[in-house]
Design a protein around this motif. Sequence first.
Motif, PDB file in Angstrom:
ATOM      1  N   ASP A 271      -5.421  48.830  -9.630  1.00  0.00           N
ATOM      2  CA  ASP A 271      -4.811  49.246 -10.882  1.00  0.00           C
ATOM      3  C   ASP A 271      -5.849  49.072 -11.992  1.00  0.00           C
ATOM      4  OD1 ASP A 271      -3.302  49.680 -13.143  1.00  0.00           O
ATOM      5  OD2 ASP A 271      -1.825  48.129 -12.712  1.00  0.00           O
TER       6      ASP A 271
ATOM      7  N   GLU B 151      -5.561  49.061 -15.097  1.00  0.00           N
ATOM      8  CA  GLU B 151      -5.040  48.304 -16.229  1.00  0.00           C
ATOM      9  C   GLU B 151      -5.039  46.804 -15.981  1.00  0.00           C
ATOM     10  OE1 GLU B 151      -4.119  49.645 -19.217  1.00  0.00           O
ATOM     11  OE2 GLU B 151      -4.980  51.472 -18.364  1.00  0.00           O
ATOM     12  N   TYR B 152      -5.206  46.392 -14.702  1.00  0.00           N
ATOM     13  CA  TYR B 152      -5.158  44.968 -14.359  1.00  0.00           C
ATOM     14  C   TYR B 152      -6.388  44.253 -14.908  1.00  0.00           C
ATOM     15  CZ  TYR B 152      -4.892  40.713 -11.615  1.00  0.00           C
ATOM     16  OH  TYR B 152      -4.825  39.401 -11.220  1.00  0.00           O
TER      17      TYR B 152
END
Length: 71
Positions: free
Chosen positions: A63, A65-66
């Motif tokens: 991900d 966004e992690y």
Amino acid sequence: MILEPSIDKLQTKINSKYTLVTLAAKRARQIQDTKIHQVESPKAATYVGIALEEILEETLIVDPEYKMMKE
């Protein structure tokens, strides 16, 4: 002995070796616990190998966004 999938192929999917190793290790533990994987017919005999095959086939992704930072 040549290991498959190769690191060069894997780094086209995830360019950080640290992220690649961390993701594969976490996923391998999940596969070991659940015996469920996302590869149709895995070639690898180990859980880490199966996790790497999932990364190569893009059934396992990171991900973007992690964040791995402490606040």
